[in-house]
Write a protein that holds these residues in place. Structure first.
Motif, PDB file in Angstrom:
ATOM      1  N   GLN A  20       0.585  -1.180  -0.033  1.00 50.23           N
ATOM      2  CA  GLN A  20      -0.142  -0.025  -0.103  1.00 50.23           C
ATOM      3  C   GLN A  20       0.870   1.276  -0.004  1.00 50.23           C
ATOM      4  N   ILE A  21       0.405   2.187  -0.709  1.00 49.19           N
ATOM      5  CA  ILE A  21       0.987   3.635  -0.801  1.00 49.19           C
ATOM      6  C   ILE A  21       1.053   4.159   0.720  1.00 49.19           C
ATOM      7  N   GLN A  22       2.223   4.630   0.852  1.00 45.64           N
ATOM      8  CA  GLN A  22       2.542   5.435   2.166  1.00 45.64           C
ATOM      9  C   GLN A  22       3.257   6.573   2.097  1.00 45.64           C
ATOM     10  N   GLN A  34       2.384   4.817 -10.902  1.00 47.47           N
ATOM     11  CA  GLN A  34       3.253   5.588 -11.680  1.00 47.47           C
ATOM     12  C   GLN A  34       3.254   5.418 -13.135  1.00 47.47           C
ATOM     13  N   ARG A  35       3.783   3.879 -13.455  1.00 49.51           N
ATOM     14  CA  ARG A  35       3.729   3.469 -14.444  1.00 49.51           C
ATOM     15  C   ARG A  35       2.434   3.507 -15.517  1.00 49.51           C
ATOM     16  N   LEU A  36       1.118   3.128 -14.806  1.00 52.48           N
ATOM     17  CA  LEU A  36       0.211   2.919 -15.554  1.00 52.48           C
ATOM     18  C   LEU A  36      -0.362   4.330 -15.951  1.00 52.48           C
ATOM     19  N   SER A  37       0.078   5.190 -15.036  1.00 53.16           N
ATOM     20  CA  SER A  37      -0.434   6.862 -15.493  1.00 53.16           C
ATOM     21  C   SER A  37       0.241   7.337 -16.542  1.00 53.16           C
ATOM     22  N   ARG A  38       1.647   6.921 -16.546  1.00 56.08           N
ATOM     23  CA  ARG A  38       2.496   7.330 -17.911  1.00 56.08           C
ATOM     24  C   ARG A  38       1.820   6.646 -19.083  1.00 56.08           C
ATOM     25  N   LEU A  39       1.413   5.467 -18.936  1.00 54.07           N
ATOM     26  CA  LEU A  39       0.787   4.971 -19.989  1.00 54.07           C
ATOM     27  C   LEU A  39      -0.530   5.470 -20.533  1.00 54.07           C
ATOM     28  N   MET A  40      -1.076   6.021 -19.583  1.00 54.65           N
ATOM     29  CA  MET A  40      -2.475   6.734 -20.044  1.00 54.65           C
ATOM     30  C   MET A  40      -2.334   7.959 -20.169  1.00 54.65           C
ATOM     31  N   GLY A  41      -1.084   8.461 -20.749  1.00 54.31           N
ATOM     32  CA  GLY A  41      -0.854  10.026 -21.237  1.00 54.31           C
ATOM     33  C   GLY A  41      -0.587  10.770 -19.953  1.00 54.31           C
ATOM     34  N   ASN A  43      -2.354  10.887 -17.121  1.00 48.80           N
ATOM     35  CA  ASN A  43      -3.660  10.868 -16.484  1.00 48.80           C
ATOM     36  C   ASN A  43      -3.559  10.096 -15.214  1.00 48.80           C
ATOM     37  N   PRO A  44      -3.827  10.295 -13.891  1.00 44.64           N
ATOM     38  CA  PRO A  44      -3.536   9.821 -12.811  1.00 44.64           C
ATOM     39  C   PRO A  44      -4.534   8.446 -12.762  1.00 44.64           C
ATOM     40  N   VAL A  45      -3.918   7.274 -12.566  1.00 43.39           N
ATOM     41  CA  VAL A  45      -4.721   6.088 -12.366  1.00 43.39           C
ATOM     42  C   VAL A  45      -4.419   5.284 -10.876  1.00 43.39           C
ATOM     43  N   SER A  46      -5.577   5.118 -10.341  1.00 41.66           N
ATOM     44  CA  SER A  46      -5.486   4.436  -9.156  1.00 41.66           C
ATOM     45  C   SER A  46      -5.828   3.007  -9.299  1.00 41.66           C
ATOM     46  N   VAL A  47      -4.997   2.046  -8.443  1.00 41.43           N
ATOM     47  CA  VAL A  47      -5.252   0.640  -8.583  1.00 41.43           C
ATOM     48  C   VAL A  47      -5.847   0.164  -7.161  1.00 41.43           C
ATOM     49  N   VAL A  48      -6.526  -1.133  -7.379  1.00 44.08           N
ATOM     50  CA  VAL A  48      -7.321  -1.536  -6.097  1.00 44.08           C
ATOM     51  C   VAL A  48      -6.453  -2.863  -5.999  1.00 44.08           C
ATOM     52  N   GLY A  49      -5.849  -3.376  -5.082  1.00 45.36           N
ATOM     53  CA  GLY A  49      -5.152  -4.480  -4.712  1.00 45.36           C
ATOM     54  C   GLY A  49      -6.151  -5.615  -4.064  1.00 45.36           C
ATOM     55  N   CYS A  50      -5.807  -6.876  -4.056  1.00 47.51           N
ATOM     56  CA  CYS A  50      -6.513  -7.922  -3.519  1.00 47.51           C
ATOM     57  C   CYS A  50      -6.324  -7.967  -1.904  1.00 47.51           C
ATOM     58  N   GLY A  51      -5.194  -7.031  -1.580  1.00 48.19           N
ATOM     59  CA  GLY A  51      -5.014  -7.101  -0.277  1.00 48.19           C
ATOM     60  C   GLY A  51      -3.826  -6.499   0.073  1.00 48.19           C
ATOM     61  N   ARG A  52      -3.330  -6.185   1.361  1.00 48.58           N
ATOM     62  CA  ARG A  52      -2.251  -5.622   1.882  1.00 48.58           C
ATOM     63  C   ARG A  52      -1.215  -6.912   2.141  1.00 48.58           C
ATOM     64  N   THR A  53       0.085  -6.470   1.764  1.00 46.26           N
ATOM     65  CA  THR A  53       1.216  -7.111   2.137  1.00 46.26           C
ATOM     66  C   THR A  53       2.185  -6.175   2.907  1.00 46.26           C
ATOM     67  N   ASP A  54       2.711  -6.727   4.009  1.00 47.86           N
ATOM     68  CA  ASP A  54       3.659  -5.722   4.947  1.00 47.86           C
ATOM     69  C   ASP A  54       4.929  -5.927   4.287  1.00 47.86           C
ATOM     70  N   THR A  55       5.780  -4.977   4.878  1.00 44.15           N
ATOM     71  CA  THR A  55       7.300  -4.593   4.481  1.00 44.15           C
ATOM     72  C   THR A  55       7.927  -5.804   4.383  1.00 44.15           C
ATOM     73  N   GLY A  56       8.411  -5.992   3.165  1.00 45.02           N
ATOM     74  CA  GLY A  56       9.201  -7.244   2.890  1.00 45.02           C
ATOM     75  C   GLY A  56       8.443  -8.618   2.412  1.00 45.02           C
ATOM     76  N   VAL A  57       7.287  -8.523   2.498  1.00 39.48           N
ATOM     77  CA  VAL A  57       6.701  -9.653   2.257  1.00 39.48           C
ATOM     78  C   VAL A  57       6.385  -9.828   0.579  1.00 39.48           C
ATOM     79  N   HIS A  58       6.391 -10.912   0.042  1.00 43.15           N
ATOM     80  CA  HIS A  58       6.443 -11.227  -1.293  1.00 43.15           C
ATOM     81  C   HIS A  58       4.969 -11.655  -1.792  1.00 43.15           C
ATOM     82  N   LEU A  85       8.260  -1.342 -15.592  1.00 46.45           N
ATOM     83  CA  LEU A  85       8.367  -1.735 -14.309  1.00 46.45           C
ATOM     84  C   LEU A  85       9.692  -2.121 -13.807  1.00 46.45           C
ATOM     85  N   PRO A  86      10.132  -2.030 -12.578  1.00 48.69           N
ATOM     86  CA  PRO A  86      11.371  -2.661 -12.093  1.00 48.69           C
ATOM     87  C   PRO A  86      11.349  -4.107 -12.172  1.00 48.69           C
ATOM     88  N   ASP A  87      12.715  -4.963 -12.070  1.00 50.81           N
ATOM     89  CA  ASP A  87      12.812  -6.101 -12.230  1.00 50.81           C
ATOM     90  C   ASP A  87      12.006  -6.885 -11.324  1.00 50.81           C
TER      91      ASP A  87
END
Length: 256
Positions: A20-22, A34-41, A43-58, A85-87
């Motif tokens: 989650q953004i913080q 950030q990448r989606l917004s660039r792809l959309m010209g 224009n800001p894009v907000s995404v909704v994830g299936c859930g939170r993962t904590d710091t360092g969780v994969h 996107l990064p690797d």
């Protein structure tokens, strides 16, 4: 007209402060938006994830959705997004979905794996290195106590904003991968913050002989985080599966 798209993806959480953004911290959600917004010209894009993962969780499997006023080619979206996107973040698929689909609220279950190894191995950095003497049979007896619909307050981070700590666990067991590596698998309809890591830490105390399997009954009934043991490190934890009703989402891995 608004179009809704769902993405299936994976990420290695080592470099991120969770999904989650913080403020003042890098997150997987921010990288993708950030990448989606660039792809959309731009224009800001907000995404909704299936859930939170904590710091360092994969997450070896993760789902998100977003809305846009543009009709997109799913294959081109995946190709272009992956180039940007990064690797440590990779998108598997994209598909248009109906407004009925919600990446978080439509999910019926989630599955996590926690990986441990008992022999030092430089290629298992996303696994928790532990002493060799662990009683996995005892831990699996204790894990049975977690099954069913119960209050998991004892395994939840304190002072969270959830309305209930009731979860229904349908699977909880240790599985052997190699002679010296194992993983804990747990499936539930929902998870509390820090829940899996606290459960694994407590089960390991059973494996070491510091707790009896039946002590899990007492810990659960206490509804006291102080009764459970320390959480294990985040690096061994992976979100590996999310299930949705077939009528709202086509799982590109299985075609269902």
């Amino acid at each position: 007209m608004t179009f809704r798209y769902a993405l299936e993806l994976a990420y290695r959480g080592t470099n991120y402060h969770g999904w989650q953004i913080q403020p003042n911290a890098s997150s997987v959600q921010e990288e993708i938006e950030q990448r989606l917004s660039r792809l959309m010209g731009n224009n800001p894009v907000s995404v909704v994830g299936c859930g939170r993962t904590d710091t360092g969780v994969h997450a070896s499997y993760y789902v998100l959705h977003f809305d846009t006023d543009k009709a997109l080619d799913p294959e081109q979206l995946v190709y272009k997004l992956n180039k940007m996107l990064p690797d440590d973040i990779g998108v598997f698929s994209a598909q248009q979905v109906t407004d009925e689909f919600h990446a978080r609220f439509s999910a019926t279950s989630r599955t996590y794996h926690y990986f441990i190894h008992q022999k030092k191995d430089p290629f298992l950095l996303d696994s928790y290195y532990l002493a060799p003497e662990i009683n996995f049979a005892a831990m699996n007896r204790a894990a049975l106590i977690l099954l069913g619909k119960q209050d998991f307050t004892s395994f939840s981070k304190l002072h969270t904003d959830v309305k209930t700590n009731i979860c229904t666990v349908s699977e909880a067991k240790w599985n052997q991968l190699t002679a010296y590596s194992w993983y804990f698998e747990i499936t539930a309809d929902r998870f509390l913050r820090n829940m899996v890591r606290a459960i694994v830490g407590t089960l390991l105390e059973v494996g070491y002989g510091n707790l009896d399997p039946d002590d899990l009954f007492r810990i659960m009934e206490s509804k006291d985080r102080g009764e459970a043991k320390l959480s294990v490190p985040a690096k061994g934890l992976f979100l590996v599966d999310i299930q949705y009703p077939e009528h709202v989402f086509l799982d590109m891995r299985t075609g269902k």
